[in-house]
Design a protein around this motif. Sequence first.
Motif, PDB file in Angstrom:
ATOM      1  N   SER A  82      32.131  24.566 -77.410  1.00 34.37           N
ATOM      2  CA  SER A  82      32.955  25.626 -78.000  1.00 34.37           C
ATOM      3  C   SER A  82      32.436  26.018 -79.381  1.00 34.37           C
ATOM      4  CB  SER A  82      34.407  25.148 -78.087  1.00 34.37           C
ATOM      5  OG  SER A  82      35.195  26.070 -78.785  1.00 34.37           O
ATOM      6  N   ASN A  83      32.027  25.005 -80.159  1.00 32.88           N
ATOM      7  CA  ASN A  83      31.521  25.282 -81.510  1.00 32.88           C
ATOM      8  C   ASN A  83      30.275  26.152 -81.465  1.00 32.88           C
ATOM      9  OD1 ASN A  83      33.566  23.767 -82.546  1.00 32.88           O
ATOM     10  ND2 ASN A  83      32.337  21.943 -82.934  1.00 32.88           N
ATOM     11  N   ILE A  84      29.436  25.996 -80.412  1.00 36.62           N
ATOM     12  CA  ILE A  84      28.253  26.861 -80.257  1.00 36.62           C
ATOM     13  C   ILE A  84      28.697  28.311 -80.096  1.00 36.62           C
ATOM     14  CG2 ILE A  84      26.286  27.410 -78.772  1.00 36.62           C
ATOM     15  CD1 ILE A  84      26.123  24.413 -78.086  1.00 36.62           C
ATOM     16  N   LEU A  85      29.696  28.486 -79.279  1.00 35.46           N
ATOM     17  CA  LEU A  85      30.185  29.846 -79.044  1.00 35.46           C
ATOM     18  C   LEU A  85      30.764  30.451 -80.323  1.00 35.46           C
ATOM     19  CD1 LEU A  85      31.880  29.265 -75.565  1.00 35.46           C
ATOM     20  CD2 LEU A  85      29.721  30.434 -76.006  1.00 35.46           C
ATOM     21  N   VAL A  86      31.491  29.637 -81.079  1.00 33.37           N
ATOM     22  CA  VAL A  86      32.058  30.133 -82.342  1.00 33.37           C
ATOM     23  C   VAL A  86      30.938  30.488 -83.313  1.00 33.37           C
ATOM     24  CG1 VAL A  86      33.475  29.535 -84.340  1.00 33.37           C
ATOM     25  CG2 VAL A  86      34.205  28.865 -82.044  1.00 33.37           C
ATOM     26  N   ALA A  87      29.875  29.643 -83.370  1.00 33.70           N
ATOM     27  CA  ALA A  87      28.748  29.908 -84.271  1.00 33.70           C
ATOM     28  C   ALA A  87      28.052  31.208 -83.881  1.00 33.70           C
ATOM     29  CB  ALA A  87      27.756  28.737 -84.225  1.00 33.70           C
ATOM     30  N   VAL A  88      27.845  31.410 -82.574  1.00 28.63           N
ATOM     31  CA  VAL A  88      27.214  32.651 -82.109  1.00 28.63           C
ATOM     32  C   VAL A  88      28.142  33.837 -82.373  1.00 28.63           C
ATOM     33  CG1 VAL A  88      26.343  33.891 -80.083  1.00 28.63           C
ATOM     34  CG2 VAL A  88      25.830  31.459 -80.382  1.00 28.63           C
TER      35      VAL A  88
END
Length: 1627
Positions: free
Chosen positions: A111-117
């Motif tokens: 999820s954090n990857i998606l938030v970063a992107v």
Amino acid sequence: MEDTDVEQMTLALLDAANDKDTGVQEQVRKSVLTLGKQQPERVLAMCQDYLLNHPKLIVSHRVVVLRTIELIVDSKIEEISSNKIKSIISLASDEMTRSKDVIPDWQQAASNILVAVGNKHINDIMEEILSKFQPGVLPHFFVVQTLANLSDSNVFGMVPFLNAILGTMLPMLNMAKHDNMKWVFSSALRHFTDSILEYLANLDKAPDPTVRKDTFSNEICSAFDILFQNWLQTREPKLRLTVAEALGSMCHLMASDKLEEHIPKLIPAILSLYKKHNNEHYIISKSLCQVLDASVNMGSRVLETQLDSLLFALHHQVSVPVDYSNPPTVKNHNEVLRCFSLLANTFPDRLILFILQRLENTNERSRLGSLAVLRHLINSTTSTMETKKLMILSSIRQPMADHSNKVKKRVVQVISAMAHHGYLELEGGELLVRFIVQNCALPDTYHRGQRSTDPEEVTNEALRSMCDNTLHLLTTTVGQLADVLWPKLLYFLTPPQYSSATTPLCKSLVVLGNKKKVNQESSFKIDFTQEVNLPTPQTLFIRLLVNAAFPFNSRDHGAPSFSLLQVLSTNIHPKLETLWDNEIPPLLSLLEDSSVESLDQKNWEDKLLKFLSITLATFEDNTWVCQLASEATRYLSTYNNALAEKSFLYRCIGVILQHNFNKEQVKKQLHEILLAAHHNDAIEREGVAMGVGLCANSHLEGTLAKLEAFGKSEAFKKSPSIFNLLKDRNEVEVEKVKSTLILCYGQVALHAPPEKILNRIDQDILQNINKHFNTKDMTMKLSLIQSVGFIAKAISECVKKQGYVFTRKQELITTMLDFIKAEATDSLRTPVRHLVMTTCATLITLDPAMSENETFDLLKICVNNVFSLPPETHTPEKVKEEEILDPTQRQMLYKATLAALQDLLKSVLSRDPTPDGLQSVFKHLESWLSSSQDHERDRAVSVTANILAYYLDILTVKNMVTFHNLGALLGRLCPRCSDPIPTVRITAIDCLYTLLYIQLRYEGFALDYKDEGVDSLLQLKESLENPDHAILYKTCSDITKVMSKRLPQQQLTTLVFMLFEGLVDSQANCCRASSVVLNTLLKSRGGGLQDLVPEILEVLHVRLQNITEEQVRVAVGQTVLILASQHLQTVVNTLINQLLPYDGWTSEMWMALGSDTVVAKQIMEMVMEKLLILPPYVDRKEGMIRGGTTKIATNQPLAMTCGLKDLLLNSQSQEPALSLFPQLFSCLIIRIGASVGVAAPKDNAKQAGSVHVAGVAADALRILLARAQMDEVMKRLDEDNAWDAMREPSSHISGVTLLARAVAKHAGPRLPAIVECLCPSLNNIYECQRITVTAFFSELLNHHVVTELMLIDVLMNNMMERISDHCSTVRMLAVRGLGNLAVGSPEKVNKYAKELLAAMSSAMEEKDDPGKLITLEAMSGLSKVLLYLDKKNVHLLVVYIFMKIKPFLESENDEIRCASIHLMGNLSKFGSGEPVFKDQIHNVMVSLLLHLVDPNPEVVKACKYAMRICAPVVGSEQITSMFQNHLHEDKNLHYGEFINDLTKYLIQDFPSMLNFYHISVIQFFKSNWPEVRAGAAMFIGFLLGNLQEEDLSHLNMGTITKGLVMLLQDPDPVVRVKAAEAMGHFH
């Protein structure tokens, strides 16, 4: 670099990402991140493939990879292609939703990857997320969570999507059946609402400024209904709280009518959550505050219907104790107060009424909460509270009466707030001031047993300090309060219950008074008749004066009280201002410079009484004085619990009555004092008596008449009527009243005018106390003794002016002694002894004189009764109802008793100041001087010193009188100069000093005559303070020399035989002192005792049998030696045959033999001759079973060595020792060598294992060096522990080396003679002696001094001869010596070049060298020699030697590794310019570089040295500069930076050798040392990191990659970290 290598490297790092060591994990993460930042797309692809290819990877490993992706994306989002972004989004989305179950760490990472992107590519993210957020289908938990987090991190990007998202989400809410989904939806709704509110608050920055609150109202209202109606009722606590939090936020987006509709149900629902949750009330309060804020903002009309329930719930919350170590509780408290503020602005009347009603509740928590709200409202809603002031003032009274300190503290805080907002000026404000003052007077808190565990406990001290500060702040910062506080604060000064508040009260009043006085305000002048409840000026004066008398009581109230008295001067009496402005400041100054310990209390009280007297003398009108006397007498009762102050007040009343001319009032005041006094208390009795005595100074007739009348009154009849007279003092005993009366008569005698008192002594005073002498009551006894003492003192003052024979003197003394005899002998419980002796001391001075027997009995009884008392520290058992004295009281009583005894003895001595008179006193003391009890000796010596000093002071020599008891007195006191008790020693020397000055006076010298010798005794005091026995005895000897000069011949015999008695004193130290004094005396004056010598020896012999103390036996031995100095040879022969080891007596005799230089030299020569001839040891077989032999020392050489050692201890042996120094030095060093590892002979039990054979010789040598004053040599040897090293076989060579070094450096001129004496021993048959001498010579070659002294040829020849010695140790030492030549005399190296190289080469090939010690010495020596050899002598051998060294570079032996590297460095200068040598240097360069991190610090230093020396040969100016600038042995090297820079220069200057270098480094991947393996990984990493990509093709990347991957699995975590770091340098 080929893609396959990067992939293999990244793959290895990803494999290691879950390493068990956190440090490795961190470095792997950094390396992958570094690679990712360099090649984001490639590394991200690797990470994606890794996750795809390992579907069963454990979660923790998977999480690390996902977090790495997140970090790369977050830092390089701009450089990642759109396609890669999409694939990353797809991967993260898949990872996040692959498992239907919630696995937090894994899915959160995705999820954090998606938030970063999403921070950059919100549209792509939303496309992917919304594809999994379809209408009618319940989404994955983390899909919703991701949307929530996105709304936080990218508000402006997300809000445009929220309307659609909310539209899709609303139907899903009813589909959510599990609590976790309800939780995530609720959390998302809160995040969405907060994002919308933030968006609306920043519309000026928003991309779409047309967005309005009502855009979302319908969806929010719909969601609100579901959350409120259904989910808020859930049983899951976490979900309930999240729902409540969401509802609070959503209220701000709801339509007003909808919110108004929900308020009646919403508020009760939120309030009900408080009961369901024990913790986390902050979230509930925050939600409630948001609801109230939204309701108030829209002007809700239904909110008032909820007010009651709101107030009750909020009040309960605000009453919960705040834990300041727990932030959520603090936040909750603040939110609740914010709720109260919101309600106060809307419903002020109802809210204030509610809070004030709650103050009536006696529950502590409830009151604390109410007070916290009240304080908050007073400070934050000032305008709202303006009309409520009187109501609040009235209501605050109830909590003021609460007994809880916590409540009181909160009340004080509220009062402080009220003071700053104008409450205290209103009617009733004075009660608040009283409350502050009451709490300024709180007593200290005393906990019995365990302290309270309540962390919020408020102690009395804390509350009191807070009130002090509050009163000060009200005085100094709230200007409008000045007229409230002045003069009303004066009321609190006189009631005793406020006594502890005196200090802050006085300080505040001083500030207020001075301000009003300076500003000339009319209110400064106080009208005491108009002001209600204020004390009279007289009462104020008395109160403040008594305070000042005890300045450090009640929190140091003295100085503030005095300062206030000065401020109030004109208000006390108009005439006092000028007087007090002059009198008070000096007294205040004295107080400022004093402390509790330093203030002389009696002197201070006398000053204040004088101040009082001066003050009273200024009044012309007696009316004010009469009123002062009446007020003071009435005020006595307020001090019933402070008897010291009450006693002082009695004295004040006495002084006041002195100045009162109204005789009737004086009698009335005396009557009141005597009747009202608490006669049971000793302090009060004394106070009454002193007051009455002071009064008698002006009113003798009236005072005596009143005392006589009081003595005949009902008070002395044991009938019920007494109780009526004495005002409720039911417990008063008649004896106590009589005691008061007796003391009064004594004080009257003492203070009455001298011209009037003598006629009254017998008739009016003694007659009235005489009838009480038979009493057994202790109180009356003490009073009688004191009174008789006062009467005697009064008479002694009067007889100075007129004659008087006191006929009842002996009768009174006998009575006093009976009192002493009745005292218990096992303890000191009462002051009877000291009072009796003080009284007797005064009585003795009166006529008629006492007889000799009467004096003897008096002194015997008093001395024995005092000296026999137990020590001060002794605590007696409690007897009946007696109180045990505390340690301070006991100490003071002991001190007073001893002082009284001294005064008594002086008084006796003053009647007969002659030697016989002195003896008559001293005979009572002398037996106590040698008591076995420390405290008894201390007392006896102290008293003796005092008596002798007094005797000298009063001595008047009118005719020639012999001081016949001088010898006996000196003999008794001399031994005490080394008493174990320091005070006894110091006092004893004072006694001797005084005695000798008394003798000088009897010899006819003048009073002012000063004798240098006798005065020098005082300078010896400092020495006597030193507990070192040697210093004490030396001091005793010095004392004796002084005595010897002043002692008459006829007193000598008495002194000597008295000292013989001192040899068996009860204290060992004093026995020794007696022997020292005796020896010193015999040396200086023994010539006059010829006829007594036989008798002296006889007595000494007898004494010797009874002396067990070893040092005393030694001293007696010295006495014998003094008398037997003519029989030296016999003594020496006898001593040699004594058993070993010598006892202390024998050793001291040996030492004494050194006193005569001629004899000492003869003995030294004899001992050296025998030691050279006699065998040092014999070999003794161990036995049939064990086999082998043991070296056993021969007896006579050992005994002679022991004797020589003891002889050299005598400082007078220095001269012969210096004349024979080379021979003695050589003899002893050879003796040490012959004694190492040799056991002592075991001919008898005493000798077994008790003599360290080599240690004795080493000690002798050490003493010899001291005698030769070779201090620097000694210092170096001591610092290096060389003496211990020399004694033991394992360290003997090191010890001898250290000895040679010290001698060479600090005693060079002595070497030729020493070398000459030692040379013959190199051919000795004893191997041990050859080793010792070779070691000594070997070290000498290390120093240039041997060349300067022309010893080089002798030493070199000896070393060359020893090269072929059959002992390997001797050969090793010889090689060492040859190498040392280069250090000591480098200019001689080329002279012996051929021999040196041959010897070293041969030694490097030594076969009989199991420990490689000879090889090591050869390399080390050759390394030193090469520094100075000419090139022509070495040129042809360079490569040959280099090849011989190379195998040793990786030796596991640290010393060999170190020596070989060092030698290699020194060889380099001979190979410069030779291509073949340059190649050799490059061949070993990698090894040297990697050993810069060798675990052995000496190897590291050698590497630095070698590389610095080899630098010019390398062939690169930059590398040469690097080596020479950074590789210094004493500097720390940052290895990583160094290798990084070095690889850059290697790439630049030796591109053709890179292949060779990296292959060489890879070989060290398998090194034995983890430090070296880690260094190799670093080397490769920096090499690859600094290479251009096109140059990588020259390296075998496959081998490198394989090697680093192998190191990534190394057992040592440091190696794994460096391998991972190296991988991070790939590009």
